[in-house]
Design an enzyme around this catalytic site. Structure first.
Site, PDB file in Angstrom:
ATOM      1  N   ASP A 189     -42.486 -75.524  -0.888  1.00  0.00           N
ATOM      2  CA  ASP A 189     -43.168 -76.466   0.031  1.00  0.00           C
ATOM      3  C   ASP A 189     -44.146 -77.309  -0.676  1.00  0.00           C
ATOM      4  O   ASP A 189     -44.585 -76.880  -1.753  1.00  0.00           O
ATOM      5  CB  ASP A 189     -43.792 -75.638   1.050  1.00  0.00           C
ATOM      6  CG  ASP A 189     -43.906 -76.351   2.614  1.00  0.00           C
ATOM      7  OD1 ASP A 189     -44.668 -77.313   2.543  1.00  0.00           O
ATOM      8  OD2 ASP A 189     -43.372 -75.905   3.559  1.00  0.00           O
TER       9      ASP A 189
ATOM     10  N   ASP B 212     -42.007 -80.966  -3.567  1.00  0.00           N
ATOM     11  CA  ASP B 212     -41.827 -82.130  -2.597  1.00  0.00           C
ATOM     12  C   ASP B 212     -40.120 -82.471  -2.771  1.00  0.00           C
ATOM     13  O   ASP B 212     -40.068 -83.009  -3.656  1.00  0.00           O
ATOM     14  CB  ASP B 212     -42.708 -83.267  -3.156  1.00  0.00           C
ATOM     15  CG  ASP B 212     -42.742 -84.657  -2.324  1.00  0.00           C
ATOM     16  OD1 ASP B 212     -41.382 -84.601  -1.510  1.00  0.00           O
ATOM     17  OD2 ASP B 212     -43.364 -85.545  -2.151  1.00  0.00           O
ATOM     18  N   VAL B 213     -39.614 -82.215  -1.678  1.00  0.00           N
ATOM     19  CA  VAL B 213     -38.200 -82.402  -1.684  1.00  0.00           C
ATOM     20  C   VAL B 213     -37.589 -83.730  -2.000  1.00  0.00           C
ATOM     21  O   VAL B 213     -36.388 -84.211  -2.289  1.00  0.00           O
ATOM     22  CB  VAL B 213     -37.412 -81.746  -0.461  1.00  0.00           C
ATOM     23  CG1 VAL B 213     -37.548 -80.286  -0.107  1.00  0.00           C
ATOM     24  CG2 VAL B 213     -37.898 -82.619   0.769  1.00  0.00           C
TER      25      VAL B 213
ATOM     26  N   ASN C  55     -34.608 -77.115   4.612  1.00  0.00           N
ATOM     27  CA  ASN C  55     -35.324 -77.079   6.100  1.00  0.00           C
ATOM     28  C   ASN C  55     -36.274 -78.022   6.196  1.00  0.00           C
ATOM     29  O   ASN C  55     -36.606 -78.651   7.375  1.00  0.00           O
ATOM     30  CB  ASN C  55     -35.850 -75.587   6.266  1.00  0.00           C
ATOM     31  CG  ASN C  55     -36.916 -75.625   7.202  1.00  0.00           C
ATOM     32  OD1 ASN C  55     -36.550 -75.794   8.795  1.00  0.00           O
ATOM     33  ND2 ASN C  55     -38.212 -75.533   7.045  1.00  0.00           N
TER      34      ASN C  55
ATOM     35  N   TYR D 250     -35.763 -90.736  12.549  1.00  0.00           N
ATOM     36  CA  TYR D 250     -35.737 -89.294  12.566  1.00  0.00           C
ATOM     37  C   TYR D 250     -34.413 -88.893  12.997  1.00  0.00           C
ATOM     38  O   TYR D 250     -33.453 -88.253  12.360  1.00  0.00           O
ATOM     39  CB  TYR D 250     -36.624 -88.483  13.546  1.00  0.00           C
ATOM     40  CG  TYR D 250     -36.569 -86.897  13.614  1.00  0.00           C
ATOM     41  CD1 TYR D 250     -37.100 -86.270  12.519  1.00  0.00           C
ATOM     42  CD2 TYR D 250     -35.799 -86.471  14.767  1.00  0.00           C
ATOM     43  CE1 TYR D 250     -36.883 -84.807  12.583  1.00  0.00           C
ATOM     44  CE2 TYR D 250     -35.803 -84.895  14.769  1.00  0.00           C
ATOM     45  CZ  TYR D 250     -36.421 -84.336  13.689  1.00  0.00           C
ATOM     46  OH  TYR D 250     -35.982 -82.830  13.695  1.00  0.00           O
TER      47      TYR D 250
HETATM   48  N1  LIG Z   1     -39.650 -78.147  15.866  1.00  0.00           N
HETATM   49  C1  LIG Z   1     -38.595 -78.599  16.434  1.00  0.00           C
HETATM   50  O1  LIG Z   1     -38.655 -78.688  17.591  1.00  0.00           O
HETATM   51  C2  LIG Z   1     -37.098 -78.958  15.636  1.00  0.00           C
HETATM   52  C3  LIG Z   1     -35.915 -79.378  16.209  1.00  0.00           C
HETATM   53  C4  LIG Z   1     -34.933 -79.766  15.490  1.00  0.00           C
HETATM   54  C5  LIG Z   1     -35.024 -79.879  14.133  1.00  0.00           C
HETATM   55  N2  LIG Z   1     -36.028 -79.546  13.390  1.00  0.00           N
HETATM   56  C6  LIG Z   1     -36.020 -79.595  12.051  1.00  0.00           C
HETATM   57  O2  LIG Z   1     -36.508 -78.310  11.598  1.00  0.00           O
HETATM   58  C7  LIG Z   1     -37.126 -78.326  10.366  1.00  0.00           C
HETATM   59  C8  LIG Z   1     -38.610 -77.733  10.324  1.00  0.00           C
HETATM   60  O3  LIG Z   1     -39.309 -78.115  11.538  1.00  0.00           O
HETATM   61  P1  LIG Z   1     -40.568 -77.496  11.558  1.00  0.00           P
HETATM   62  O4  LIG Z   1     -40.600 -77.514  13.224  1.00  0.00           O
HETATM   63  O5  LIG Z   1     -40.709 -75.854  11.490  1.00  0.00           O
HETATM   64  O6  LIG Z   1     -41.714 -78.310  11.093  1.00  0.00           O
HETATM   65  P2  LIG Z   1     -43.100 -77.781  10.602  1.00  0.00           P
HETATM   66  O7  LIG Z   1     -43.823 -79.294  10.723  1.00  0.00           O
HETATM   67  O8  LIG Z   1     -43.704 -76.984  11.564  1.00  0.00           O
HETATM   68  O9  LIG Z   1     -43.084 -77.549   9.209  1.00  0.00           O
HETATM   69  C9  LIG Z   1     -42.194 -78.295   8.158  1.00  0.00           C
HETATM   70  C10 LIG Z   1     -42.553 -77.685   6.933  1.00  0.00           C
HETATM   71  O10 LIG Z   1     -42.280 -78.700   5.815  1.00  0.00           O
HETATM   72  C11 LIG Z   1     -43.002 -79.055   4.830  1.00  0.00           C
HETATM   73  N3  LIG Z   1     -42.992 -80.178   4.355  1.00  0.00           N
HETATM   74  C12 LIG Z   1     -42.908 -81.352   4.756  1.00  0.00           C
HETATM   75  N4  LIG Z   1     -42.878 -82.515   3.685  1.00  0.00           N
HETATM   76  C13 LIG Z   1     -42.363 -81.695   2.751  1.00  0.00           C
HETATM   77  C14 LIG Z   1     -41.519 -82.509   1.598  1.00  0.00           C
HETATM   78  N5  LIG Z   1     -41.905 -83.803   1.261  1.00  0.00           N
HETATM   79  N6  LIG Z   1     -41.374 -81.320   0.749  1.00  0.00           N
HETATM   80  C15 LIG Z   1     -41.426 -80.030   0.998  1.00  0.00           C
HETATM   81  N7  LIG Z   1     -41.877 -79.514   2.151  1.00  0.00           N
HETATM   82  C16 LIG Z   1     -42.263 -80.530   3.076  1.00  0.00           C
HETATM   83  C17 LIG Z   1     -44.445 -78.837   5.456  1.00  0.00           C
HETATM   84  O11 LIG Z   1     -45.461 -78.724   4.469  1.00  0.00           O
HETATM   85  C18 LIG Z   1     -43.844 -77.599   6.603  1.00  0.00           C
HETATM   86  O12 LIG Z   1     -44.433 -76.441   5.793  1.00  0.00           O
HETATM   87  C19 LIG Z   1     -37.325 -79.932  10.047  1.00  0.00           C
HETATM   88  O13 LIG Z   1     -36.261 -80.407   9.146  1.00  0.00           O
HETATM   89  C20 LIG Z   1     -37.218 -80.606  11.490  1.00  0.00           C
HETATM   90  O14 LIG Z   1     -36.627 -81.866  11.364  1.00  0.00           O
HETATM   91  C21 LIG Z   1     -37.474 -78.945  14.146  1.00  0.00           C
END
Ligand SMILES: NC(=O)c1ccc[n+]([C@@H]2O[C@H](COP(=O)([O-])OP(=O)(O)OC[C@H]3O[C@@H](n4cnc5c(N)ncnc54)[C@H](O)[C@@H]3O)[C@@H](O)[C@H]2O)c1
Length: 254
Positions: free
Chosen positions: A37, A60-61, A87, A152
Site C-alpha cells: 500500500d 504505488d500500484v 485491490n 471510475y
Molecule cells: N467500497 C465500495 O463500496 C467498493 C465497491 C466496489 C468496488 N470497490 C473496490 O474495492 C477496492 C477497495 O476499495 P475500498 O472501499 O476498500 O477503498 P479504501 O479507500 O477504503 O481503501 C483503498 C486502499 O488503497 C490504497 N491505495 C490507494 N491508491 C493506491 C496506490 N496508488 N497504490 C497502492 N495503494 C493505494 C489506499 O491507501 C487504501 O489503503 C477498490 O478497488 C474499489 O474500487 C469498492
C-alpha cells in the site's frame, strides 16, 4: 489446516477497507501475506497486528518499478508467489460531462495500470511456482452505468476485460494460473464514507449519487468480499477462472 495454508499472497491497497479484510482473512487461513500500500502507517499497523508471516511493502500500484521491487522482495522473504489480489483503487465523483482529463488519467493510473502491471509482473513468479490465483477487485460499476462515477466506471470495466484476457492467456499457456474478478456493490469502507461526505467537485455528480444512493438499503461488510477472496485464492476454486463474482445483495439483479 487453513484453506490458504502454505500459500504466499500479495494484497494491494491492503492497509484499509476491503484489502485489509482480505489480508486478514488470507492470513487467518494460513497464508503468508504481503500488505502492499501507499499508506505506510496503516499498513505497518496491520502487519504488526497479524504477527508472523506478514510483511508490509510500500507500493504505488501505478509505478512499474515499484511492482518489480515488490515482487523481488516477496520472493526474497517468502520464496514464491501463489496469490495476487489487485485491490488498490481510487474513485473520483464526477460525471462524463465534468470529469477532467487529469482526473481520468489519475483514476486510470491506479485502477487500470495497477492491475495490469500486477498481472504482468505476477505471471513469471507464479509460473515458476507451478500456478497461482490472481483476483482483481472490479465493481458493479463494470456492469451497469454509474453516472456519478464516469472515470471510475470506465476503469472498472477495463479491470473486467484485463481479467478475462489474463485468464484466457493463462489457459492457452497452460501455466496453472487462474484469474477472476470480484464485483462488489456498496460496501462499508472509507471510500464509501468519503463519498457520502459529499466532497465532490461536481454538484451534478452529487445529485445523481444521492439519487442512486437512496436505493441502497443495505451496505456490505469488507468481510463479505474477503470471504470471496479466500475462496478464489484457495484450491477449492481450482476449476474457476475468467469468472466475475458479483457481491451486491442483488443490486444489479433488480
Ligand atoms: N467500497 C465500495 O463500496 C467498493 C465497491 C466496489 C468496488 N470497490 C473496490 O474495492 C477496492 C477497495 O476499495 P475500498 O472501499 O476498500 O477503498 P479504501 O479507500 O477504503 O481503501 C483503498 C486502499 O488503497 C490504497 N491505495 C490507494 N491508491 C493506491 C496506490 N496508488 N497504490 C497502492 N495503494 C493505494 C489506499 O491507501 C487504501 O489503503 C477498490 O478497488 C474499489 O474500487 C469498492
Amino acid at each position: 489446516m487453513g484453506r490458504a495454508a502454505g500459500k504466499v499472497a500479495i494484497v494491494t491497497g491492503a492497509a484499509n477497507g476491503l484489502g485489509a479484510a482480505s489480508a486478514r482473512a488470507l492470513h487467518a487461513e494460513g497464508a503468508a501475506v504481503v500488505v502492499a500500500d501507499i499508506d505506510t502507517n496503516a499498513g505497518t499497523a496491520l502487519v504488526e497486528s497479524l504477527g508472523k508471516n506478514a510483511l508490509f511493502l510500500k507500493l504505488d500500484v501505478s509505478q512499474e518499478q515499484q511492482w518489480i521491487d515488490v515482487m523481488a522482495a516477496t520472493l526474497e522473504r517468502f520464496g514464491k508467489l501463489d496469490v495476487l489480489v489487485n485491490n488498490a483503487g481510487v474513485v473520483v465523483m464526477a460525471t462524463i460531462e465534468d470529469t477532467t482529463l487529469e482526473q481520468l488519467k489519475f483514476v486510470q493510473s491506479v485502477n487500470i495500470d495497477g492491475p495490469f502491471l500486477g498481472c504482468k509482473h505476477a505471471l513469471p513468479a507464479m509460473t515458476r511456482s507451478g500456478g497461482g490465483s490472481i483476483i482483481n477487485i472490479s465493481s458493479i460499476a463494470a456492469m451497469v452505468g454509474t453516472p456519478p462515477f464516469a472515470a471510475y466506471s470506465a476503469s472498472k470495466g477495463a479491470v473486467r476485460s484485463i481479467t478475462q484476457t489474463v485468464a484466457a492467456h493463462c489457459k492457452m499457456r497452460r501455466n496453472g494460473i487462474r484469474c477472476n474478478s470480484i464485483h462488489p456493490g456498496s460496501m462499508e469502507t472509507d471510500m464509501t464514507a468519503s463519498l457520502l461526505q459529499l466532497g465532490a467537485t461536481s454538484p451534478l455528480a452529487v445529485e445523481l449519487m444521492l439519487e442512486m444512493g437512496s436505493e441502497v438499503d443495505r451496505y456490505g461488510k469488507p468481510e463479505d468480499v474477503a470471504a470471496a477472496v479466500v475462496y478464489l485464492a484457495s484450491d477449492e476454486s481450482n476449476y474457476v477462472s475468467g469468472s466475475m463474482l458479483v457481491i451486491d445483495d442483488a443490486a444489479t439483479a433488480v
